[in-house]
Design a protein around this motif. Structure first.
Motif, short mmCIF file in Angstrom:
data_model
loop_
_atom_site.label_atom_id
_atom_site.label_comp_id
_atom_site.label_asym_id
_atom_site.label_seq_id
_atom_site.Cartn_x
_atom_site.Cartn_y
_atom_site.Cartn_z
N LEU A 1 0.84 -1.20 0.00
CA LEU A 1 0.00 0.00 0.00
C LEU A 1 0.87 1.25 0.00
CD1 LEU A 1 -2.70 -1.02 2.66
CD2 LEU A 1 -2.69 -1.49 0.19
N TRP A 2 0.43 2.25 -0.78
CA TRP A 2 1.16 3.51 -0.91
C TRP A 2 0.12 4.61 -1.05
CZ3 TRP A 2 6.13 3.99 -4.29
CH2 TRP A 2 6.57 5.31 -4.36
N ALA A 3 -0.06 5.39 0.00
CA ALA A 3 -1.05 6.47 -0.01
C ALA A 3 -0.35 7.79 -0.30
CB ALA A 3 -1.79 6.53 1.32
N ASP A 4 -0.44 8.26 -1.53
CA ASP A 4 0.10 9.59 -1.83
C ASP A 4 -0.68 10.68 -1.11
OD1 ASP A 4 2.37 9.23 -3.55
OD2 ASP A 4 1.01 8.54 -5.12
N VAL A 5 -1.92 10.37 -0.74
CA VAL A 5 -2.77 11.25 0.08
C VAL A 5 -3.57 10.36 1.02
CG1 VAL A 5 -4.53 13.06 0.05
CG2 VAL A 5 -3.02 12.80 -1.92
N ALA A 6 -3.84 10.86 2.24
CA ALA A 6 -4.75 10.21 3.19
C ALA A 6 -4.15 8.92 3.77
CB ALA A 6 -6.12 9.99 2.57
N HIS A 7 -4.99 7.88 3.97
CA HIS A 7 -4.63 6.73 4.79
C HIS A 7 -4.29 5.50 3.97
CE1 HIS A 7 -7.98 8.99 6.85
NE2 HIS A 7 -7.13 8.97 7.87
N PRO A 8 -3.35 4.70 4.41
CA PRO A 8 -3.25 3.33 3.89
C PRO A 8 -4.46 2.47 4.30
CG PRO A 8 -1.14 4.04 4.74
CD PRO A 8 -2.14 5.08 5.16
N PHE A 9 -4.85 2.53 5.60
CA PHE A 9 -6.02 1.79 6.08
C PHE A 9 -6.97 2.77 6.75
CE2 PHE A 9 -2.24 -0.87 6.92
CZ PHE A 9 -2.53 -2.03 6.22
N THR A 10 -8.24 2.73 6.42
CA THR A 10 -9.23 3.50 7.18
C THR A 10 -10.52 2.71 7.31
OG1 THR A 10 -10.32 5.66 7.41
CG2 THR A 10 -10.13 4.78 5.18
N VAL A 11 -11.13 2.81 8.49
CA VAL A 11 -12.31 2.01 8.82
C VAL A 11 -13.28 2.87 9.60
CG1 VAL A 11 -13.19 0.01 10.08
CG2 VAL A 11 -10.97 -0.13 8.94
N GLY A 12 -14.57 2.85 9.24
CA GLY A 12 -15.61 3.24 10.17
C GLY A 12 -16.23 4.61 10.08
N LEU A 13 -15.73 5.50 9.23
CA LEU A 13 -16.21 6.88 9.29
C LEU A 13 -17.65 7.02 8.83
CD1 LEU A 13 -15.42 9.83 9.93
CD2 LEU A 13 -14.75 10.05 7.52
N HIS A 14 -18.00 6.39 7.72
CA HIS A 14 -19.30 6.64 7.10
C HIS A 14 -20.33 5.59 7.51
CE1 HIS A 14 -17.43 9.69 4.70
NE2 HIS A 14 -16.62 8.83 4.11
N GLY A 15 -21.55 6.04 7.75
CA GLY A 15 -22.67 5.16 8.07
C GLY A 15 -23.97 5.93 7.98
N ASP A 16 -25.02 5.35 8.50
CA ASP A 16 -26.33 5.98 8.55
C ASP A 16 -26.65 6.27 10.01
OD1 ASP A 16 -28.99 6.74 8.52
OD2 ASP A 16 -29.64 5.14 7.17
N ALA A 17 -26.56 7.52 10.40
CA ALA A 17 -26.73 7.89 11.81
C ALA A 17 -28.12 7.53 12.33
CB ALA A 17 -26.47 9.38 11.99
N LYS A 18 -29.11 7.43 11.45
CA LYS A 18 -30.47 7.10 11.86
C LYS A 18 -30.66 5.60 12.06
CE LYS A 18 -32.49 11.12 9.55
NZ LYS A 18 -33.45 11.60 8.51
N ARG A 19 -29.79 4.80 11.44
CA ARG A 19 -29.87 3.34 11.56
C ARG A 19 -28.46 2.82 11.84
NH1 ARG A 19 -32.94 1.28 6.24
NH2 ARG A 19 -31.32 2.58 5.28
N PRO A 20 -28.08 2.78 13.10
CA PRO A 20 -26.70 2.43 13.44
C PRO A 20 -26.25 1.09 12.83
CG PRO A 20 -27.81 3.31 15.35
CD PRO A 20 -28.87 3.14 14.30
N ASP A 21 -25.01 1.09 12.33
CA ASP A 21 -24.44 -0.08 11.68
C ASP A 21 -23.26 -0.61 12.50
OD1 ASP A 21 -26.08 -0.07 9.32
OD2 ASP A 21 -24.87 1.59 8.53
N THR A 22 -22.88 -1.84 12.20
CA THR A 22 -21.69 -2.45 12.81
C THR A 22 -20.72 -2.87 11.71
OG1 THR A 22 -22.93 -3.26 14.72
CG2 THR A 22 -20.84 -4.34 14.24
#
Length: 491
Positions: free
Chosen positions: A322-343
Motif C-alpha cells: 500500500l502507498w497512499a500519496d494522500v490520506a490513509h493506507p487503512f481507514t475504517v468506520g467513518l461513514h454510516g447511517d446515523a439514523k440506523r446504526p451499523d456495525t
C-alpha cells in the motif's frame, strides 16, 4: 497465438453483447512466451513512458522487452496537488527470472527496490539495475531518490485463466463470455450479469468502467488494464460470488455484496477522492496479493453511504503493498447511517507493506485509522505482520470515536477489540498518534499491541529504559485520551 479483437459497441450492457468472432492473424504479435515468461506487446494508442526500459529473461536466454506504460500519480507539495507521470510495466513468469531495468534519463547514482522487507538484492552498473525474482512481486524501482517518476513493476504469476485458441473457438459461441483481445478498447460502461465472465487479455486496455451489478457467479479476469483515467475502473454492486483476478485498474469498489474475492489486483489513481479498495455494506470480501498506490485512501471499509445500506463483516486483506500519496493506507468506520446504526466487524489484515503516506490534515493522517462516526460500532479488527517504511507525513495510529461534522451526522457509538500484532515502523517522521473516545457512553475499549517495534525497539510495559512513571504509550508517541479503556502493550 495471435488474435484480432472481438468487436464491441462503445456503450452497452453486458447481456446484450454478442461475440462477433475470432480471427487468426499471422502478422500480429500479441504476446511472447519463452520457457516460463510471458510478455505482452503494448497496443496501438497506449500511452507509454520512455524513462525506463524493462527487460526479462530466464536461463541466460535472450532478453525480452516489457512495455513501460505511462500512468499518473499525485504529488502533494504544500497544499497543492500536482499530477506526475510514472511508469508501469508487467509480465508473467514461473520459476526464476532475471530483470534488467535501464534508466534512460541519466546515470543511476543510487537505486531502491521496494518493499524493503523483500530484501531484493540488486546491482547497479551505469544506468542499469539488475536483480532476480523467484516469486510474484509488486515492486517500486526508484532511481536517485525519485518516488514519482519511478517504475511500478508487477511481476505476475502465469495466468491460468488465459484461453487457448481452442478455448476461444468454443467461447465465441457463448454470450456469457466476453473477451477483450489485445488492443485499445474505448467504452463507456460494461455491465456484467449472472454467470458471466469478462476476460481482459494482457496487452489490452479498456478505457471505461466494468460494473458487476445484481449478479451471481460473475468473473473479471486477465492481465490487461481497465483504465478509465478519472473514474473507478471496477465496481461490484449488489452481487454475490464474484471473482476478480489479475487486473490493473484505477479503483475498485465493493458495495452491498457478499462473497467477493480480489486476487492479484493492482490499482493506481491520481485524482481527487481516488480511493483504491473501497468496501461499503458488504460481507465476506477477500483481497489477496494486491497493490494500491492512490490519491486517497488505499483501503477503506465503511457502512451505509448514499445508496448503500448496512454494515460490513468478514473483510480480509493479505499479502498487500500500500502507498497512499494522500490520506490513509487503512481507514475504517467513518461513514454510516446515523439514523440506523451499523456495525463494522471481523476485519483481518495480514502481511502488508506500507511504502508511503503524506497527509497534512490532522483528521486524516493515520496509517491505521479507525474512526467511528455516524453511530457506527467498529469491533474485532486485527492487523498482523504489518511493515511500515519511512512515510513522508502523518501518524501511525488514529483510533477515535469522533464526530467529523464534514462527513458525519453523529459521532460513532463504539470501538472495541482492536489488535495490532507484529507491527514495525522504521522512520523518523511519525507524528503523535491518538486513541480517544467521545464520551462515557461512546468509548474506545480494548486496544492491544503485541510486538510493536519502532525503529528496532519493542514497545512493552517492562521495556528497558522506560522510566517507571512513564506510560508505555509515551514510548511509542501515542496519546491515550479520555473515554478509553484497556490499552495493553505486550512483548
Amino acid at each position: 497465438m495471435k488474435y484480432t479483437n472481438f468487436i464491441f459497441s462503445n456503450s452497452f450492457r453486458l447481456f446484450s453483447i454478442l461475440l462477433m468472432g475470432i480471427m487468426l492473424s499471422a502478422g500480429e504479435n500479441l504476446y511472447a512466451q519463452a520457457t516460463d515468461i510471458v510478455t505482452y506487446a503494448a497496443p496501438e494508442g497506449a500511452k507509454l513512458n520512455d524513462t525506463y526500459s524493462v527487460m526479462v529473461r530466464q536461463n541466460n536466454g535472450d532478453w525480452q522487452l516489457v512495455p513501460s506504460y505511462n500512468v499518473m500519480v499525485d504529488e502533494v507539495a504544500g497544499t497543492n496537488h500536482n499530477v506526475r507521470n510514472c511508469s508501469m510495466a508487467y509480465f508473467d513468469f514461473a520459476g526464476t527470472v532475471d530483470v534488467k531495468v535501464i534508466y534512460n534519463k541519466g546515470t543511476v547514482d543510487k537505486a531502491q527496490v521496494r518493499p524493503l522487507s523483500y530484501d531484493i538484492k540488486h546491482s547497479v552498473n551505469g544506468n542499469e539495475i539488475t536483480f532476480q525474482l523467484d516469486c510474484s512481486q509488486n515492486l517500486s524501482i526508484e532511481v536517485n531518490g525519485d518516488i514519482f517518476n519511478n517504475l511500478q513493476l508487477f511481476a505476475n504469476p502465469i495466468d491460468t485463466y488465459r484461453p487457448t485458441s481452442k478455448d476461444l473457438k468454443r467461447l465465441k459461441k457463448d454470450s456469457n463470455y466476453i473477451y477483450f483481445a489485445p488492443g485499445y478498447h474505448k467504452i463507456d460502461r460494461l455491465t456484467v450479469g449472472t454467470n458471466q465472465t469478462v476476460y481482459v487479455s494482457g496487452g489490452a486496455i479498456v478505457d471505461g468502467e466494468i460494473v458487476v451489478d445484481h449478479a451471481d457467479n460473475a468473473k473479471v479476469l486477465g492481465r490487461g488494464m481497465i483504465y478509465p483515467y478519472r473514474k473507478k475502473g471496477l465496481i461490484v454492486s449488489h452481487s454475490s460470488n464474484v471473482k476478480i483476478d489479475g487486473i490493473f485498474t484505477t479503483q475498485t469498489t465493493v458495495s452491498d455484496s457478499h462473497d467477493v474475492s480480489l486476487n492479484n489486483v493492482k490499482v493506481m489513481s491520481y485524482y481527487g477522492w481516488g480511493d483504491g479498495f473501497n468496501v461499503f455494506s458488504s460481507t465476506n470480501v477477500a483481497y489477496t496479493h494486491v497493490f494500491a498506490r492512490t490519491s486517497d485512501d488505499c483501503s477503506s471499509i465503511y457502512a451505509s453511504r448514499g445508496e448503500h445500506h448496512g454494515g460490513c463483516r468478514n473483510i480480509m486483506m493479505e499479502d498487500a503493498v500500500l502507498w497512499a500519496d494522500v490520506a490513509h493506507p487503512f481507514t475504517v468506520g467513518l461513514h454510516g447511517d446515523a439514523k440506523r446504526p451499523d456495525t463494522i466487524e471481523d476485519l483481518f489484515y495480514k502481511n502488508v507493506d506500507v511504502l508511503d503516506m503524506k497527509e497534512k490534515q490532522i483528521d486524516y493522517q493515520g496509517v491505521f485509522a479507525i474512526i467511528a462516526g455516524d453511530n457506527n460500532t467498529v469491533r474485532n479488527v486485527t492487523f498482523e505482520n504489518i511493515r511500515i517504511e519511512n512515510f513522508r507525513e502523518g501518524k501511525l495510529f488514529d483510533i477515535r470515536v469522533a464526530n467529523n461534522k464534514k462527513y458525519c451526522a453523529a459521532p460513532g457509538l463504539a470501538i472495541e477489540n482492536i489488535n495490532f500484532n507484529n507491527i514495525s515502523y522504521n522512520g523518523d517522521r511519525a507524528e503523535l498518534s491518538l486513541i480517544i473516545g467521545y464520551n462515557e457512553s461512546r468509548k474506545v475499549k480494548g486496544v492491544h499491541f503485541k510486538n510493536l517495534v519502532i525503529n528496532g525497539e519493542v514497545i512493552y510495559d517492562k521495556m528497558p529504559g522506560k522510566p517507571g512513571w512513564y506510560k508505555t504509550s509515551d514510548m511509542a508517541s501515542i496519546f491515550i485520551g479520555e473515554h478509553v479503556e484497556d490499552v495493553t502493550f505486550e512483548k
